[in-house]
Design an enzyme around this catalytic site. Structure first.
Site, PDB file in Angstrom:
ATOM      1  N   LEU A  35      19.034 -12.137 -16.617  1.00  0.00           N
ATOM      2  CA  LEU A  35      20.253 -11.381 -16.302  1.00  0.00           C
ATOM      3  C   LEU A  35      20.249 -10.011 -16.965  1.00  0.00           C
ATOM      4  O   LEU A  35      21.081  -9.706 -17.824  1.00  0.00           O
ATOM      5  CB  LEU A  35      21.521 -12.171 -16.666  1.00  0.00           C
ATOM      6  CG  LEU A  35      21.773 -13.441 -15.862  1.00  0.00           C
ATOM      7  CD1 LEU A  35      23.068 -14.115 -16.316  1.00  0.00           C
ATOM      8  CD2 LEU A  35      21.812 -13.174 -14.368  1.00  0.00           C
ATOM      9  N   THR A 125       3.664  -6.197  -4.989  1.00  0.00           N
ATOM     10  CA  THR A 125       4.148  -5.086  -4.147  1.00  0.00           C
ATOM     11  C   THR A 125       2.995  -4.271  -3.562  1.00  0.00           C
ATOM     12  O   THR A 125       1.917  -4.184  -4.173  1.00  0.00           O
ATOM     13  CB  THR A 125       5.044  -4.158  -5.014  1.00  0.00           C
ATOM     14  OG1 THR A 125       5.225  -2.926  -4.337  1.00  0.00           O
ATOM     15  CG2 THR A 125       4.424  -3.848  -6.362  1.00  0.00           C
ATOM     16  N   ASP A 126       3.250  -3.624  -2.432  1.00  0.00           N
ATOM     17  CA  ASP A 126       2.226  -2.745  -1.850  1.00  0.00           C
ATOM     18  C   ASP A 126       2.001  -1.504  -2.720  1.00  0.00           C
ATOM     19  O   ASP A 126       1.010  -0.793  -2.552  1.00  0.00           O
ATOM     20  CB  ASP A 126       2.599  -2.331  -0.418  1.00  0.00           C
ATOM     21  CG  ASP A 126       3.926  -1.602  -0.296  1.00  0.00           C
ATOM     22  OD1 ASP A 126       4.628  -1.417  -1.321  1.00  0.00           O
ATOM     23  OD2 ASP A 126       4.272  -1.199   0.835  1.00  0.00           O
ATOM     24  N   GLU A 127       2.920  -1.264  -3.692  1.00  0.00           N
ATOM     25  CA  GLU A 127       2.767  -0.069  -4.532  1.00  0.00           C
ATOM     26  C   GLU A 127       1.532  -0.151  -5.422  1.00  0.00           C
ATOM     27  O   GLU A 127       1.091   0.867  -5.955  1.00  0.00           O
ATOM     28  CB  GLU A 127       4.037   0.169  -5.359  1.00  0.00           C
ATOM     29  CG  GLU A 127       5.225   0.456  -4.466  1.00  0.00           C
ATOM     30  CD  GLU A 127       6.442   0.961  -5.210  1.00  0.00           C
ATOM     31  OE1 GLU A 127       6.289   1.692  -6.191  1.00  0.00           O
ATOM     32  OE2 GLU A 127       7.555   0.616  -4.778  1.00  0.00           O
ATOM     33  N   TYR A 153       5.815   1.552 -13.139  1.00  0.00           N
ATOM     34  CA  TYR A 153       6.197   0.310 -12.446  1.00  0.00           C
ATOM     35  C   TYR A 153       4.995  -0.298 -11.723  1.00  0.00           C
ATOM     36  O   TYR A 153       4.635  -1.458 -11.950  1.00  0.00           O
ATOM     37  CB  TYR A 153       7.335   0.580 -11.446  1.00  0.00           C
ATOM     38  CG  TYR A 153       7.499  -0.516 -10.419  1.00  0.00           C
ATOM     39  CD1 TYR A 153       7.940  -1.790 -10.799  1.00  0.00           C
ATOM     40  CD2 TYR A 153       7.205  -0.308  -9.064  1.00  0.00           C
ATOM     41  CE1 TYR A 153       8.071  -2.812  -9.856  1.00  0.00           C
ATOM     42  CE2 TYR A 153       7.344  -1.319  -8.126  1.00  0.00           C
ATOM     43  CZ  TYR A 153       7.773  -2.575  -8.526  1.00  0.00           C
ATOM     44  OH  TYR A 153       7.900  -3.583  -7.595  1.00  0.00           O
ATOM     45  N   LYS A 157       2.825  -3.805 -12.377  1.00  0.00           N
ATOM     46  CA  LYS A 157       2.678  -4.870 -11.370  1.00  0.00           C
ATOM     47  C   LYS A 157       1.198  -5.134 -11.097  1.00  0.00           C
ATOM     48  O   LYS A 157       0.792  -6.278 -10.919  1.00  0.00           O
ATOM     49  CB  LYS A 157       3.391  -4.481 -10.065  1.00  0.00           C
ATOM     50  CG  LYS A 157       4.897  -4.411 -10.149  1.00  0.00           C
ATOM     51  CD  LYS A 157       5.565  -5.750 -10.418  1.00  0.00           C
ATOM     52  CE  LYS A 157       5.472  -6.733  -9.265  1.00  0.00           C
ATOM     53  NZ  LYS A 157       6.218  -7.987  -9.555  1.00  0.00           N
TER      54      LYS A 157
HETATM   55  P1  NAD Z   1      15.556  -6.840  -8.836  1.00  0.00           P
HETATM   56  O1  NAD Z   1      15.442  -5.760  -9.840  1.00  0.00           O
HETATM   57  O2  NAD Z   1      16.683  -6.815  -7.841  1.00  0.00           O
HETATM   58  O3  NAD Z   1      15.647  -8.248  -9.588  1.00  0.00           O
HETATM   59  C1  NAD Z   1      14.856  -8.572 -10.685  1.00  0.00           C
HETATM   60  C2  NAD Z   1      15.414  -9.834 -11.334  1.00  0.00           C
HETATM   61  O4  NAD Z   1      14.557 -10.183 -12.434  1.00  0.00           O
HETATM   62  C3  NAD Z   1      16.825  -9.652 -11.915  1.00  0.00           C
HETATM   63  O5  NAD Z   1      17.627 -10.773 -11.591  1.00  0.00           O
HETATM   64  C4  NAD Z   1      16.593  -9.579 -13.424  1.00  0.00           C
HETATM   65  O6  NAD Z   1      17.680 -10.073 -14.195  1.00  0.00           O
HETATM   66  C5  NAD Z   1      15.357 -10.466 -13.564  1.00  0.00           C
HETATM   67  N1  NAD Z   1      14.584 -10.148 -14.778  1.00  0.00           N
HETATM   68  C6  NAD Z   1      14.199  -8.918 -15.219  1.00  0.00           C
HETATM   69  N2  NAD Z   1      13.512  -9.041 -16.370  1.00  0.00           N
HETATM   70  C7  NAD Z   1      13.440 -10.378 -16.637  1.00  0.00           C
HETATM   71  C8  NAD Z   1      12.839 -11.136 -17.683  1.00  0.00           C
HETATM   72  N3  NAD Z   1      12.192 -10.542 -18.688  1.00  0.00           N
HETATM   73  N4  NAD Z   1      12.938 -12.486 -17.641  1.00  0.00           N
HETATM   74  C9  NAD Z   1      13.631 -13.108 -16.626  1.00  0.00           C
HETATM   75  N5  NAD Z   1      14.220 -12.431 -15.639  1.00  0.00           N
HETATM   76  C10 NAD Z   1      14.127 -11.079 -15.630  1.00  0.00           C
HETATM   77  O7  NAD Z   1      14.144  -6.885  -8.100  1.00  0.00           O
HETATM   78  P2  NAD Z   1      13.787  -7.208  -6.567  1.00  0.00           P
HETATM   79  O8  NAD Z   1      13.898  -5.969  -5.790  1.00  0.00           O
HETATM   80  O9  NAD Z   1      14.513  -8.425  -6.142  1.00  0.00           O
HETATM   81  O10 NAD Z   1      12.238  -7.542  -6.714  1.00  0.00           O
HETATM   82  C11 NAD Z   1      11.805  -8.868  -7.029  1.00  0.00           C
HETATM   83  C12 NAD Z   1      10.297  -8.886  -7.115  1.00  0.00           C
HETATM   84  O11 NAD Z   1       9.730  -8.476  -5.873  1.00  0.00           O
HETATM   85  C13 NAD Z   1       9.736  -7.940  -8.182  1.00  0.00           C
HETATM   86  O12 NAD Z   1       8.662  -8.593  -8.815  1.00  0.00           O
HETATM   87  C14 NAD Z   1       9.251  -6.740  -7.383  1.00  0.00           C
HETATM   88  O13 NAD Z   1       8.170  -6.130  -8.025  1.00  0.00           O
HETATM   89  C15 NAD Z   1       8.826  -7.391  -6.087  1.00  0.00           C
HETATM   90  N6  NAD Z   1       8.902  -6.548  -4.883  1.00  0.00           N
HETATM   91  C16 NAD Z   1      10.055  -5.888  -4.581  1.00  0.00           C
HETATM   92  C17 NAD Z   1      10.119  -5.134  -3.403  1.00  0.00           C
HETATM   93  C18 NAD Z   1      11.395  -4.435  -2.992  1.00  0.00           C
HETATM   94  O14 NAD Z   1      11.398  -3.742  -1.980  1.00  0.00           O
HETATM   95  N7  NAD Z   1      12.495  -4.595  -3.718  1.00  0.00           N
HETATM   96  C19 NAD Z   1       9.004  -5.046  -2.561  1.00  0.00           C
HETATM   97  C20 NAD Z   1       7.843  -5.750  -2.917  1.00  0.00           C
HETATM   98  C21 NAD Z   1       7.806  -6.497  -4.070  1.00  0.00           C
END
Ligand code: NAD
Length: 339
Positions: A35, A125-127, A153, A157
């Site tokens: 959280l 991620t594709d990044e 970031y 990843k």
């Molecule tokens: P987000 O930032 O909305 O959510 C991240 C969640 O992780 C939050 O609930 C946060 O409280 C929790 N968190 C953060 N640090 C933590 C820790 N140390 N221990 C436990 N929980 C922790 O992220 P998102 O956009 O939902 O992305 C989720 C995953 O998908 C990430 O790994 C991101 O790299 C990957 N991703 C995201 C996208 C995108 O478009 N958003 C695309 C590809 C991949």
């Protein structure tokens, strides 16, 4: 099966929790989330009423907490969404990205080594592939494209992905990795492009667009991402990487104009602002492998997904108004105590 979803109080993780509760009602879904500012218990309100759902507040980088969670919950599957995910924040302050995204992943993998696991899935991620030039629309990221990151970031990843692959090779942990393009949909945190533009437009504020607005992102509706991960858990080959994307490339400025059209607003509120440092020009995923090997196809057209997303933000004002006013930070303690 006991499925632990780390980061399940965030945008994609929460959508995945709801997807799994619906698709696999006989499985137990355990959300493990620190959280941070990005995690929100209001997002999980409907899940909290389900008997086969449990929430545990915890940090993936805290070894003691993670091992305790493995001992009490005995997970069969871990799906790791937990991450610091905002590129701009990583440019301001990289350290927490290394702590959560790299150290956190290594702690989860160590727990899998110690206690055993049927599958560890890393949500990437594709990044990690860097970017593509705008004038080569024939180029796409495949699973064999070299990692070539631009921001703290994406570097964190990529570091996590390499660790996951190393733990598979060295310790035979049964892992899979998925690398997805940009997601959009319900519960997206207001600092990201699409929700930010919807919310600013509703509030009559300026819509800040980086640089010339021509940077291209490959957008996927979040439910299609969730379905792809579920399929990888069921049919994916251990040790493999799967790219996830819907061949839906749009320039940022076109995305913003689409949102304004959906809301019936004019384009005069668009404001071009100084570009992000190291801003990647174009991301584009080649999803051939997941399509041909696992039979995955996205089912939501961008036009329909954006309509649904805009409607969701109109219908759920309370959710995002709490976030932008900061109230949600007190929400968890008052609603759920220390659970
Ligand atoms: P987000 O930032 O909305 O959510 C991240 C969640 O992780 C939050 O609930 C946060 O409280 C929790 N968190 C953060 N640090 C933590 C820790 N140390 N221990 C436990 N929980 C922790 O992220 P998102 O956009 O939902 O992305 C989720 C995953 O998908 C990430 O790994 C991101 O790299 C990957 N991703 C995201 C996208 C995108 O478009 N958003 C695309 C590809 C991949």
């Amino acid at each position: 099966m006991n499925i632990v979803v780390t980061g399940g109080a965030g945008f994609i993780g929460a959508n995945f929790v709801y997807y799994m509760l619906k698709q696999h009602p006989s499985d137990k879904i355990i959300c493990y989330d620190k959280l941070t500012y990005a995690g929100n218990m209001a997002t999980l309100e409907k899940a909290m009423t389900k008997e086969n759902f449990k929430f545990i507040r915890g940090d993936i980088a805290d070894r003691q907490q993670v091992y305790k969670m493995f001992e009490t919950e005995k997970p069969d599957v871990i799906v790791n969404f937990a991450a610091e995910s905002h590129v701009d924040r990583s440019i301001e302050n990289p350290e927490i990205f290394l702590q959560t995204n790299i150290i956190g992943t290594s702690v989860l993998l160590d727990a899998c080594r110690k206690y055993g696991i049927d599958r560890y899935h890393q949500v990437s991620t594709d990044e990690v592939y860097g970017d593509l030039p705008l004038d080569r629309p024939d180029l796409f990221f495949t699973e064999t494209t070299p990692l070539h990151t631009s921001s703290p970031y994406s570097s964190s990843k990529a570091g996590a992905d390499l660790l996951v692959q190393a733990y598979h090779r060295t310790y035979k942990i049964p892992v899979t990795i998925s690398r997805c393009s940009n997601n959009y949909g319900p519960y997206h945190f207001p600092e990201k492009l699409i929700p930010l533009m919807i919310i600013n437009a509703l509030a009559g504020k300026k819509l800040p667009v980086y640089g010339d607005g021509l940077n291209v992102r490959d957008w996927l509706f979040v439910k299609d991402h969730c379905a792809a991960i579920d399929l990888i858990l069921q049919k994916g080959k251990v040790g493999e990487v799967y790219n996830i994307g819907g061949h839906n490339e749009r320039a940022n400025i076109d995305v913003v104009k689409t949102i304004l059209r959906e809301l019936g607003k004019g384009e005069e509120s668009i404001e071009f602002v100084t570009d992000r440092k190291g801003h990647d020009r174009r991301y584009a995923i080649d999803p051939t492998k997941i399509r041909e090997q696992l039979g995955w196809e996205p089912t939501t057209r961008f036009e329909d997904g954006i309509k649904e997303t805009v409607q969701w933000y109109l219908d759920n004002r309370g959710w995002w108004e709490n976030i932008i006013s900061g109230d949600y930070q007190n929400y968890y303690e008052s609603m759920y105590g220390s659970r």
